[in-house]
Motif scaffolding. Structure first.
Motif, PDB file in Angstrom:
ATOM      1  N   SER A  94      27.033 -19.735 -32.469  1.00  0.00           N
ATOM      2  CA  SER A  94      25.885 -19.751 -31.558  1.00  0.00           C
ATOM      3  C   SER A  94      24.782 -20.571 -32.232  1.00  0.00           C
ATOM      4  N   SER A  96      22.476 -20.218 -34.663  1.00  0.00           N
ATOM      5  CA  SER A  96      22.353 -20.372 -36.121  1.00  0.00           C
ATOM      6  C   SER A  96      23.646 -20.878 -36.757  1.00  0.00           C
ATOM      7  N   GLU A 117      34.588 -17.554 -34.314  1.00  0.00           N
ATOM      8  CA  GLU A 117      33.798 -17.015 -33.196  1.00  0.00           C
ATOM      9  C   GLU A 117      34.655 -16.009 -32.430  1.00  0.00           C
ATOM     10  N   THR A 125      26.407 -15.276 -26.353  1.00  0.00           N
ATOM     11  CA  THR A 125      25.341 -14.269 -26.240  1.00  0.00           C
ATOM     12  C   THR A 125      24.309 -14.690 -25.192  1.00  0.00           C
ATOM     13  N   ILE A 136      10.963 -17.619 -24.471  1.00  0.00           N
ATOM     14  CA  ILE A 136       9.500 -17.582 -24.565  1.00  0.00           C
ATOM     15  C   ILE A 136       9.032 -18.878 -25.235  1.00  0.00           C
ATOM     16  N   SER A 137       9.754 -19.279 -26.301  1.00  0.00           N
ATOM     17  CA  SER A 137       9.366 -20.526 -26.995  1.00  0.00           C
ATOM     18  C   SER A 137       9.709 -21.717 -26.093  1.00  0.00           C
TER      19      SER A 137
END
Ligand SMILES: Cc1cc2nc3c(=O)[nH]c(=O)nc-3n(C[C@H](O)[C@H](O)[C@H](O)COP(=O)(O)OP(=O)(O)OC[C@H]3O[C@@H](n4cnc5c(N)ncnc54)[C@H](O)[C@@H]3O)c2cc1C
Length: 255
Positions: A94, A96, A117, A125, A136-137
């Motif tokens: 994902s 990271s 994975e 996810t 939000i970012s």
């Protein structure tokens, strides 16, 4: 002068100087200085000898460490030929996991990296987010001007803004960004996705020994074991606390 407790040497020196030359015609002060200098020369010679011995011991120790490390690398690279053995295993494909894989492969394109994975796709996810949930970012389309999109995982490519309809990507849009990146990002003739094995749920990570060095054994729910010199856990905290993964005696790899 308070600190000059034992001044007998100085007294002798001054007395000798006051008395002038001895019967051999040698100034005793000069003679004493000569003997002091000779003493220092002996001391210096002995220090030099000692330093040379210590340096020699350091070189021998360094050589030994280098030989041990080379032997470890040789053993690992022989093992690398075996299926399931890699220099680096990353758990989780994902944000990271893929980000760290890009950084490693960019620095060293030949590095044998494997990403394990448990789901059947990249960024799973994010696909589980409700459709109304957004980041939000913000994701601005600002790459042409220099600044990075806050949500992008590698600095050299376009960020998720390419896939968003607004400045705040949905989970689906972000998963599409990760999936597209894993197909299009190339390291030599291999795309990022080719480094991923899907459907592998890591259950335990244990330290193991290879040629006198430490490495890791990674057990999976499928029964296939993987070995790696370095393990990077990118399975997110949620999976670590709520999932079943057990980290057994995870130690820093000694090199
Ligand atoms: C509703 C919501 C809104 C958010 N908004 C923002 C935001 O605006 N900005 C922001 O920066 N962050 C936001 N976050 C946080 C962000 O989603 C997480 O920080 C990010 O997903 C973490 O990425 P990751 O790659 O570490 O983990 P994840 O995305 O959770 O991925 C972990 C991966 O590892 C795999 N995995 C886990 N365990 C194993 C195992 N044992 N074996 C094999 N594979 C395994 C999983 O299947 C998964 O693919 C938000 C999160 C949520 C839920």
């Amino acid at each position: 002068m308070d600190t000059l407790k034992d001044d007998s040497g100085l007294r002798t020196l001054l007395t000798s100087a006051a008395e002038g030359v001895d019967e051999d015609g040698v100034d005793p002060t000069i003679a004493r200085l000569h003997s002091l200098i000779a003493g220092f020369s002996d001391l210096k010679a002995s220090l030099d000898e000692n330093n040379a011995r210590v340096e020699e011991e350091d070189v021998t120790e360094e050589k030994h460490d280098r030989e041990m490390s080379e032997e470890h690398d040789r053993d690992m690279s022989e093992d690398d030929d075996e299926e399931g053995t890699f220099s680096v295993v990353i758990i989780g494909a994902s944000a990271s996991g893929l980000g760290v894989a890009c950084a490693l492969l960019q620095a060293s394109p030949d590095l044998d990296v494997r990403i394990l994975e448990k789901s059947d796709c990249v960024g799973s996810t994010f696909l589980s987010w409700p459709s109304f949930t957004t980041f939000i970012s913000p994701s601005f389309y600002s790459n042409p001007f220099g600044p990075l999109d806050l949500n992008q995982i590698t600095p050299s490519e376009n960020g998720p803004q390419t896939f968003t309809t607004s400045q705040h990507p949905t989970g689906k849009e972000y998963a599409e960004y990760l999936q597209n990146l894993s197909k299009s990002k190339m390291f030599g003739d291999r795309c990022l996705e080719s480094y991923i094995t899907f459907g592998v749920d890591v259950s335990t990570i244990e330290t193991a020994n290879y040629g006198g060095g430490t490495a890791f054994n990674i057990a999976t729910s499928s029964g296939t074991d993987y070995n790696a010199r370095y393990v990077i856990y990118a399975g997110a905290l949620y999976h670590l606390t709520c999932g079943h993964l057990t980290l057994l005696s995870v130690a820093q790899v000694q090199r």
